[in-house]
Write a protein that holds these residues in place. Structure first.
Motif, mmCIF file in Angstrom:
data_model
loop_
_atom_site.group_PDB
_atom_site.id
_atom_site.type_symbol
_atom_site.label_atom_id
_atom_site.label_comp_id
_atom_site.label_asym_id
_atom_site.label_seq_id
_atom_site.Cartn_x
_atom_site.Cartn_y
_atom_site.Cartn_z
ATOM 1 N N MET A 1 -1.532 1.271 -8.620
ATOM 2 C CA MET A 1 -2.451 0.547 -7.948
ATOM 3 C C MET A 1 -2.820 -0.857 -8.978
ATOM 4 O O MET A 1 -3.038 -1.929 -8.439
ATOM 5 N N THR A 2 -3.073 -0.235 -10.253
ATOM 6 C CA THR A 2 -3.396 -1.353 -11.172
ATOM 7 C C THR A 2 -2.423 -2.648 -11.088
ATOM 8 O O THR A 2 -2.719 -3.538 -11.207
ATOM 9 N N GLU A 3 -1.292 -2.072 -11.048
ATOM 10 C CA GLU A 3 -0.082 -3.168 -11.303
ATOM 11 C C GLU A 3 -0.197 -4.105 -9.928
ATOM 12 O O GLU A 3 -0.115 -5.246 -10.235
ATOM 13 N N ALA A 4 -0.219 -3.470 -8.666
ATOM 14 C CA ALA A 4 -0.382 -4.146 -7.752
ATOM 15 C C ALA A 4 -1.529 -5.241 -7.607
ATOM 16 O O ALA A 4 -1.458 -6.378 -6.812
ATOM 17 N N LYS A 5 -2.666 -4.629 -7.996
ATOM 18 C CA LYS A 5 -3.878 -5.460 -7.963
ATOM 19 C C LYS A 5 -3.809 -6.738 -8.953
ATOM 20 O O LYS A 5 -4.244 -7.577 -8.801
ATOM 21 N N ASN A 6 -2.918 -6.539 -9.891
ATOM 22 C CA ASN A 6 -2.739 -7.335 -10.798
ATOM 23 C C ASN A 6 -1.743 -8.416 -10.367
ATOM 24 O O ASN A 6 -1.165 -9.459 -11.118
ATOM 25 N N GLY A 7 -1.273 -8.430 -9.193
ATOM 26 C CA GLY A 7 -0.016 -9.260 -8.605
ATOM 27 C C GLY A 7 1.217 -8.831 -8.871
ATOM 28 O O GLY A 7 2.196 -9.606 -8.475
ATOM 29 N N ASN A 8 1.423 -7.822 -9.472
ATOM 30 C CA ASN A 8 2.843 -7.446 -9.952
ATOM 31 C C ASN A 8 3.354 -6.292 -8.986
ATOM 32 O O ASN A 8 2.820 -5.767 -8.339
ATOM 33 N N PRO A 9 4.933 -6.762 -9.053
ATOM 34 C CA PRO A 9 5.548 -5.911 -7.800
ATOM 35 C C PRO A 9 5.492 -4.439 -8.358
ATOM 36 O O PRO A 9 5.569 -4.026 -9.441
ATOM 37 N N VAL A 10 5.662 -3.554 -7.307
ATOM 38 C CA VAL A 10 5.629 -1.927 -7.562
ATOM 39 C C VAL A 10 7.170 -1.582 -6.682
ATOM 40 O O VAL A 10 7.221 -2.014 -5.658
ATOM 41 N N ASP A 11 7.822 -0.675 -7.399
ATOM 42 C CA ASP A 11 9.073 -0.312 -6.768
ATOM 43 C C ASP A 11 8.756 0.159 -5.430
ATOM 44 O O ASP A 11 7.736 0.887 -5.328
ATOM 45 N N SER A 12 9.332 0.049 -4.586
ATOM 46 C CA SER A 12 9.089 0.222 -3.057
ATOM 47 C C SER A 12 9.985 1.778 -2.810
ATOM 48 O O SER A 12 10.890 1.922 -3.256
ATOM 49 N N LYS A 13 9.162 2.647 -2.464
ATOM 50 C CA LYS A 13 9.674 3.919 -2.065
ATOM 51 C C LYS A 13 9.373 4.620 -0.806
ATOM 52 O O LYS A 13 8.248 4.175 -0.200
ATOM 53 N N ALA A 14 9.936 5.211 0.193
ATOM 54 C CA ALA A 14 9.706 5.795 1.224
ATOM 55 C C ALA A 14 9.162 7.180 0.877
ATOM 56 O O ALA A 14 9.959 8.052 0.144
ATOM 57 N N CYS A 15 7.857 7.529 1.697
ATOM 58 C CA CYS A 15 7.454 9.030 1.478
ATOM 59 C C CYS A 15 6.286 8.927 2.553
ATOM 60 O O CYS A 15 5.918 7.993 3.186
ATOM 61 N N ASN A 16 6.153 10.262 2.624
ATOM 62 C CA ASN A 16 4.896 10.483 3.754
ATOM 63 C C ASN A 16 3.840 10.024 3.189
ATOM 64 O O ASN A 16 3.454 10.511 1.937
ATOM 65 N N ASN A 17 3.073 9.364 3.967
ATOM 66 C CA ASN A 17 2.100 8.580 3.207
ATOM 67 C C ASN A 17 0.791 8.605 4.477
ATOM 68 O O ASN A 17 0.903 8.431 5.813
ATOM 69 N N ALA B 1 0.788 -1.165 -0.010
ATOM 70 C CA ALA B 1 -0.080 -0.152 0.013
ATOM 71 C C ALA B 1 0.923 1.228 -0.227
ATOM 72 O O ALA B 1 0.571 2.295 -0.783
ATOM 73 N N VAL B 2 1.722 1.436 0.889
ATOM 74 C CA VAL B 2 2.931 2.425 0.904
ATOM 75 C C VAL B 2 3.557 2.561 -0.496
ATOM 76 O O VAL B 2 3.515 3.750 -1.000
ATOM 77 N N ALA B 3 3.922 1.418 -1.122
ATOM 78 C CA ALA B 3 4.333 1.592 -2.110
ATOM 79 C C ALA B 3 3.590 2.028 -3.528
ATOM 80 O O ALA B 3 4.155 3.089 -4.186
ATOM 81 N N VAL B 4 2.350 1.671 -3.491
ATOM 82 C CA VAL B 4 1.503 2.379 -4.356
ATOM 83 C C VAL B 4 1.496 3.667 -4.251
ATOM 84 O O VAL B 4 1.397 4.425 -5.195
ATOM 85 N N TRP B 5 1.040 4.244 -2.829
ATOM 86 C CA TRP B 5 1.123 5.472 -2.667
ATOM 87 C C TRP B 5 2.194 6.389 -2.983
ATOM 88 O O TRP B 5 1.999 7.452 -3.605
ATOM 89 N N CYS B 6 3.424 5.798 -2.921
ATOM 90 C CA CYS B 6 4.635 6.665 -2.990
ATOM 91 C C CYS B 6 5.026 6.538 -4.552
ATOM 92 O O CYS B 6 6.129 7.227 -5.035
ATOM 93 N N ALA B 7 4.357 5.986 -5.419
ATOM 94 C CA ALA B 7 4.561 5.750 -6.827
ATOM 95 C C ALA B 7 4.665 7.005 -7.390
ATOM 96 O O ALA B 7 3.683 7.814 -7.194
ATOM 97 N N ASP B 8 5.264 7.100 -8.431
ATOM 98 C CA ASP B 8 5.140 8.441 -9.252
ATOM 99 C C ASP B 8 3.798 8.271 -10.046
ATOM 100 O O ASP B 8 3.143 9.532 -10.152
ATOM 101 N N ASP B 9 3.383 7.289 -10.332
ATOM 102 C CA ASP B 9 1.847 7.228 -10.903
ATOM 103 C C ASP B 9 1.093 6.332 -10.076
ATOM 104 O O ASP B 9 1.072 5.177 -10.294
ATOM 105 N N GLN B 10 0.213 6.932 -9.225
ATOM 106 C CA GLN B 10 -0.536 6.071 -8.092
ATOM 107 C C GLN B 10 -1.327 5.188 -8.906
ATOM 108 O O GLN B 10 -1.559 4.015 -8.407
ATOM 109 N N ARG B 11 -2.140 5.713 -9.767
ATOM 110 C CA ARG B 11 -3.334 4.827 -10.280
ATOM 111 C C ARG B 11 -2.711 3.478 -11.009
ATOM 112 O O ARG B 11 -3.302 2.522 -11.253
ATOM 113 N N ALA B 12 -1.703 3.769 -12.082
ATOM 114 C CA ALA B 12 -1.004 2.714 -12.367
ATOM 115 C C ALA B 12 -0.447 1.839 -11.639
ATOM 116 O O ALA B 12 -0.393 0.617 -11.594
#
Length: 241
Positions: A182-198, A169-180
Motif C-alpha cells: 500500500m505504501t509503495e503504491a501510494k508513493n507511485g511505485n509499481p507493485v508486482d501484480s498477482k491474481a488472488c481472491n480479493n 488495488a488488486v495488486a496491493v491486496w494480493c501482495a505478500d505484505d499488504q501494508r508495505a
C-alpha cells in the motif's frame, strides 16, 4: 426527492408513482412495507423495518441506506427528521448507525489495517491508489497512529473495474505484505501484480450503496461520513467531540 438507492431517475420516478398507489393487504405494517417495496424495487431487500417515535412512520434500512415509509406502504420519505425538543436529527443518527453496521459486517479480514500502537480511535477509509489526497492522507499515516488513530482501508478505485487504478488495488491486496505494498503504491511505485481472491469489488459496491462520490471518504467510529482529507490533529478533535 433525492434517494441514495442506486437506481436511475426514471426508475425512481416509477418507484415513487407505484408506491403512491400501492395497496396493503391484511399483513402487518412492516410486512406491508416490505411488499410495497418489493413491487417497485425488487432488488432492494430491507434488512430492517422498525417503528419510529412518529406514529405510523417506519424506519427502513437497506444495507447502509436508511429511508422512511408510512405503515400503509404508500408514502416514502427521504430526508431529515428532527426532534425539535432535543434538536437531534433522527434520520442522520439512523443513517450513521446503519453505515457503521455495514462496515463492521464486512470485517477487518477484508480490510488493510494500519493499527495505532496505543489506539484510542479507528477510522475506515475508502481509498483510491491514484487519488492525490488519498496519497496525502497515507503520507501522514504515522501522524494518525501517533494520535492513537488506527486506519482501516477499503478500496474505491473511482475509474471502476478493470482499470489501472482497480488493478493497482488488486495488486496491493494480493501482495505478500499488504501494508508495505500500500505504501509503495501510494508513493507511485509499481507493485508486482498477482491474481488472488480479493474483496475490491465488494468494497466498491459498499461504497456505491453508501453514496461515496470521491476519495478519501472517512467513516468515523459512529458511522459518520467525512468526505476528503483531514489532517491527524484535526481528525482526533473531531473524533473526541
Amino acid at each position: 426527492m433525492t434517494m441514495r438507492l442506486r437506481i436511475g431517475a426514471a426508475g425512481l420516478a416509477m418507484a415513487v408513482t407505484l408506491l403512491a398507489v400501492s395497496t396493503a393487504g391484511s399483513a402487518s405494517e412492516a410486512q406491508t412495507i416490505r411488499e410495497a417495496l418489493a413491487k417497485v424495487l425488487p432488488d432492494a431487500k430491507p434488512t430492517s423495518v422498525q417503528p419510529t417515535p412518529i406514529k405510523g412512520l417506519f424506519q427502513v434500512e437497506i444495507g447502509p441506506q436508511v429511508m422512511y415509509m408510512t405503515g400503509d406502504g404508500r408514502y416514502l420519505i427521504d430526508g431529515a427528521i428532527v426532534d425539535l425538543e432535543t434538536r437531534e436529527n433522527l434520520a442522520e443518527k439512523a443513517q450513521n448507525e446503519a453505515r457503521q453496521r455495514a462496515v463492521e459486517a464486512l470485517g477487518e479480514d477484508e480490510m488493510i489495517v494500519f493499527d495505532a500502537p496505543n489506539a484510542k480511535h479507528q477510522i475506515t477509509v475508502f481509498t483510491d491508489i491514484d487519488c492525490g489526497y488519498c496519497r496525502k492522507l497515507h503520507q501522514q499515516i504515522d501522524g494518525y497512529q501517533a494520535e492513537g488513530i488506527s486506519v482501516r482501508y477499503l478500496f474505491y478505485p473511482r475509474t471502476g473495474v478493470d482499470t489501472p487504478s482497480y488493478d493497482k488495488a488488486v495488486a496491493v491486496w494480493c501482495a505478500d505484505d499488504q501494508r508495505a505494498a500500500m505504501t509503495e503504491a501510494k508513493n507511485g511505485n509499481p507493485v508486482d501484480s498477482k491474481a488472488c481472491n480479493n474483496p475490491v469489488q465488494r468494497h466498491m459496491e459498499l461504497g456505491e450503496l453508501m453514496g461515496i462520490r470521491g476519495t478519501p471518504a472517512i467513516i468515523l467510529e459512529n458511522g459518520q461520513l467525512v468526505p476528503g482529507f483531514v489532517e491527524p490533529k484535526r481528525l482526533v478533535q473531531v473524533l473526541e467531540q
